[in-house]
Design a protein around this motif. Structure first.
Motif, mmCIF file in Angstrom:
data_model
loop_
_atom_site.group_PDB
_atom_site.id
_atom_site.type_symbol
_atom_site.label_atom_id
_atom_site.label_comp_id
_atom_site.label_asym_id
_atom_site.label_seq_id
_atom_site.Cartn_x
_atom_site.Cartn_y
_atom_site.Cartn_z
ATOM 1 N N LEU A 47 43.519 38.491 43.942
ATOM 2 C CA LEU A 47 43.731 37.881 42.515
ATOM 3 C C LEU A 47 44.558 36.728 42.620
ATOM 4 N N GLY A 48 44.430 36.068 41.451
ATOM 5 C CA GLY A 48 44.912 35.099 41.304
ATOM 6 C C GLY A 48 46.539 35.350 41.149
ATOM 7 N N VAL A 54 50.684 40.654 37.103
ATOM 8 C CA VAL A 54 50.574 41.651 35.974
ATOM 9 C C VAL A 54 50.328 42.844 36.822
ATOM 10 N N VAL A 55 49.753 42.838 37.829
ATOM 11 C CA VAL A 55 49.315 44.452 38.271
ATOM 12 C C VAL A 55 50.659 44.794 38.787
ATOM 13 N N ARG A 56 51.561 43.903 39.746
ATOM 14 C CA ARG A 56 52.719 44.362 40.238
ATOM 15 C C ARG A 56 53.702 44.719 39.232
ATOM 16 N N LEU A 57 53.709 44.103 37.987
ATOM 17 C CA LEU A 57 54.570 44.534 36.933
ATOM 18 C C LEU A 57 54.131 46.040 36.341
ATOM 19 N N SER A 84 43.071 41.712 29.814
ATOM 20 C CA SER A 84 41.865 41.973 29.635
ATOM 21 C C SER A 84 40.657 41.987 30.759
ATOM 22 N N ASP A 85 40.865 40.865 31.505
ATOM 23 C CA ASP A 85 40.254 40.595 32.737
ATOM 24 C C ASP A 85 40.611 41.789 33.761
ATOM 25 N N LEU A 86 41.819 42.298 33.675
ATOM 26 C CA LEU A 86 42.050 43.199 34.433
ATOM 27 C C LEU A 86 41.634 44.574 33.894
#
Length: 120
Positions: A47-48, A54-57, A84-86
């Protein structure tokens, strides 16, 4: 001369570059109070940087879109696109709220309307 502050260095990347120039989410609109959590742990190396953050948070528990934006120090509109992408990729899911499940509370709306009428 002091070195550039962290915020000054980050400002070099324009928010529209993070979203690939998109100003609106591809999926449904996310409210700032929508709670988001990690759906599956698939890693985030591909991921960027912002998407990975965001995923880690969210792996520590559900966060609202507004909280995510504050952590990333990005505008809410950019954060909505990233989240929204995730969600579209199945990495995140949104938790439905009472409002989503049942719609507005009729009694509460009536009380608000009555209160507004007394203000005249």
């Amino acid at each position: 001369m002091s070195p550039p502050r962290r915020r000054d260095r980050e400002a070099l990347v324009r928010p529209y570059l993070i979203t690939g120039g998109r100003a609106h989410p591809s999926g449904r609109e996310l409210d700032l109070t929508a709670l988001v959590r990690t759906e599956r742990d698939t890693g985030y190396t591909e991921l960027g940087p912002e998407h990975g953050r965001v995923v880690r948070l969210c792996s520590g528990g559900a966060l609202s879109v507004a909280e995510i934006a504050a952590h990333l120090e990005l505008p809410a509109s950019v954060t909505r696109v990233i989240v929204s992408d995730l969600v579209d990729q199945g990495r995140l899911s949104t938790l439905s709220t009472e409002w989503d499940r049942h719609g507005p509370d009729r009694e509460l709306l009536q009380e608000v309307l009555d209160g507004l009428r007394t203000l005249r």
